[in-house]
Design an enzyme around this catalytic site. Sequence first.
Site, short mmCIF file in Angstrom:
data_model
loop_
_atom_site.label_atom_id
_atom_site.label_comp_id
_atom_site.label_asym_id
_atom_site.label_seq_id
_atom_site.Cartn_x
_atom_site.Cartn_y
_atom_site.Cartn_z
N LEU A 62 0.85 -1.19 0.00
CA LEU A 62 0.00 0.00 0.00
C LEU A 62 0.88 1.24 0.00
CD1 LEU A 62 -2.45 -0.70 2.97
CD2 LEU A 62 -3.15 -0.47 0.58
N SER A 63 0.39 2.31 -0.60
CA SER A 63 0.98 3.61 -0.35
C SER A 63 0.55 4.07 1.04
CB SER A 63 0.50 4.63 -1.38
OG SER A 63 0.91 4.28 -2.69
N THR A 115 1.87 7.94 -2.25
CA THR A 115 2.50 8.83 -1.28
C THR A 115 3.26 9.94 -1.99
OG1 THR A 115 2.73 6.91 0.18
CG2 THR A 115 3.95 8.90 0.79
N ALA A 116 3.83 9.62 -3.14
CA ALA A 116 4.54 10.63 -3.91
C ALA A 116 3.63 11.81 -4.22
CB ALA A 116 5.08 10.02 -5.21
N HIS A 159 9.88 4.56 -8.07
CA HIS A 159 10.59 3.34 -8.45
C HIS A 159 11.96 3.67 -9.06
CE1 HIS A 159 7.14 1.19 -7.12
NE2 HIS A 159 6.40 1.38 -8.19
#
Length: 289
Positions: A62-63, A115-116, A159
Amino acid sequence: MDTLLPKVIRVGHSPDADDAFMFYALAQGRIATGAYQFQHQLADIETLNQWALEGRLELTALSVHAYAYVADRYLLCPCGASVGDGYGPVVVAKEPLSAQELRRAWIAVPGTMTTAYLVLCLWMGREFHPVRVPFDKIISAVQEGAYNGQPVQAGLLIHEAQLTYAHQKLHLIVDLGRWWQAETGGPLPLGVNGVRKDLPAETAYEITRLLEESIRYGLEHREEALQYALSFARGLGPAMTNQFVGMYVNHWTLHLGEQGRQALELLLQRGYQAGIIPCLVQPEFVSIL
């Protein structure tokens, strides 16, 4: 007497090198899983976030941002976190952009539940125009200046693209992990693993224990796990794959610890205070029996 069938645990994670390294021992049968059989389902993190809204998988990546929306369905594992310790998602562009120019820009993002995306909103407010683009197509969208007819002037990279954008002659606008550390003095928790709340407490504990064992196996058999992770590295060579895995599978991943938990709470709190997350969430973790 009939043989008891194994309990099937559907586990979701991203098809990238750090998750492959983390789940190597579970995916390739390097550790005994007892009464449990793990079925791996690979998808990009935004897809996994969307699946988590439905509670589709028993164990899923998960984020941290997405956890705010699924805290009623999932407990967090104290292991399996991806933490940026002075580094993290980056914003890049073909040309240097000022903060003012970026606020008017169309920015390719890998999903609004990542989240980013949350940290980008915290850094610059929500004045920019997000364009949802699959994470592995963001660099090409920035280079071409468009995606599916939408203009793109900058991109938010997650990533392995965090390491490769310079090879594509793109300019770094901001490293959000570095900004977060300067802002808070702590690390940036990006990804976590969640176990569905409707599972028995013993099952949740065993799944978490096996995940930790898989992470530990990878760290203790690094070359073996890296060889497996290379097949998920999307063009990274061995040295850069090792660097990328080291960034996101390390002591934070083995155990988030008190500092990591505090950083996670602070991020969710900041997201709520900024009006990005609709309610204040207090993280709940799998109990150790």
